[in-house]
Design a protein around this motif. Structure first.
Motif, PDB file in Angstrom:
ATOM      1  N   GLU A  34       0.837  -1.211   0.000  1.00 21.56           N
ATOM      2  CA  GLU A  34       0.000   0.000   0.000  1.00 21.56           C
ATOM      3  C   GLU A  34       0.866   1.253   0.000  1.00 21.56           C
ATOM      4  N   ARG A  35       1.893   1.271   0.827  1.00 21.64           N
ATOM      5  CA  ARG A  35       2.799   2.433   0.872  1.00 21.64           C
ATOM      6  C   ARG A  35       3.473   2.644  -0.482  1.00 21.64           C
ATOM      7  N   ARG A  37       2.341   1.728  -3.446  1.00 23.82           N
ATOM      8  CA  ARG A  37       1.358   2.233  -4.418  1.00 23.82           C
ATOM      9  C   ARG A  37       1.059   3.703  -4.181  1.00 23.82           C
ATOM     10  N   THR A  38       1.006   4.108  -2.917  1.00 26.08           N
ATOM     11  CA  THR A  38       0.782   5.520  -2.595  1.00 26.08           C
ATOM     12  C   THR A  38       1.923   6.373  -3.124  1.00 26.08           C
ATOM     13  N   GLU A  39       3.151   5.918  -2.948  1.00 26.11           N
ATOM     14  CA  GLU A  39       4.311   6.671  -3.452  1.00 26.11           C
ATOM     15  C   GLU A  39       4.361   6.652  -4.982  1.00 26.11           C
ATOM     16  N   LEU A  41       1.683   6.563  -6.914  1.00 21.40           N
ATOM     17  CA  LEU A  41       0.653   7.517  -7.323  1.00 21.40           C
ATOM     18  C   LEU A  41       1.161   8.942  -7.152  1.00 21.40           C
ATOM     19  N   ARG A  42       1.852   9.205  -6.055  1.00 22.20           N
ATOM     20  CA  ARG A  42       2.446  10.529  -5.824  1.00 22.20           C
ATOM     21  C   ARG A  42       3.466  10.843  -6.914  1.00 22.20           C
ATOM     22  N   GLN A  48      -3.381  11.355  -2.866  1.00 26.94           N
ATOM     23  CA  GLN A  48      -4.659  10.728  -2.512  1.00 26.94           C
ATOM     24  C   GLN A  48      -5.620  11.728  -1.863  1.00 26.94           C
ATOM     25  N   GLN A  49      -5.098  12.600  -1.006  1.00 32.22           N
ATOM     26  CA  GLN A  49      -5.964  13.584  -0.367  1.00 32.22           C
ATOM     27  C   GLN A  49      -6.497  14.575  -1.392  1.00 32.22           C
TER      28      GLN A  49
END
Length: 142
Positions: A34-35, A37-39, A41-42, A48-49
């Protein structure tokens, strides 16, 4: 171990990630993925926010399939990979890997296929990935 369309994120295994034997608890690989994928996406230029505030959308995990190959241990350095396998109108399927890189020879520890869906933040009903976000994902598949 690496492909042209692969995003990499490095983490260290902390005490909180392990069981009493110093081995990473199996469910924590999902947190690590998850971390990453978040990075990823960033790195695509999507926070995400901001996605939630600007478009009223968010990504939620729809399904996971994880295979464990070898254990990670306390203080290991892991390389997490993210590859987009399939991009749909309202979902993205990823192939992810966790590699131990703190040894001389990298070792594959865990692989996973994770499918995320785009949903409305208020209703949680599926919806199309916003056009701008879809374009950024296409330009930066990993």
């Amino acid at each position: 171990m690496s492909s042209a369309a692969e995003f990499n994120w490095t983490i260290r295994v902390y005490y909180e990630d392990t069981d009493t034997g110093g081995i990473v608890f199996y469910a924590n690989y999902l947190k690590f993925f998850e971390r990453a994928r978040t990075e990823w996406l960033r790195a695509c230029g999507v926070g995400q926010q901001a996605l939630a505030q600007t478009h009223g959308k968010m990504f939620v995990v729809m399904s996971t399939a994880v295979d464990y190959h070898a254990p990670a241990r306390l203080d290991d350095t892991l390389k997490l990979t993210v590859e987009v396998e399939r991009l749909g109108r309202a979902s993205v399927q990823f192939f992810q890997q966790a590699w131990r890189i703190s040894d001389a020879e990298p070792q594959l520890l865990c692989t996973g296929r994770i499918r995320v869906g785009c949903v409305d933040t208020q209703t949680l009903r599926p919806g199309a990935i916003p056009t701008e976000v879809f374009a950024r994902i296409q330009l930066n598949p990993a």
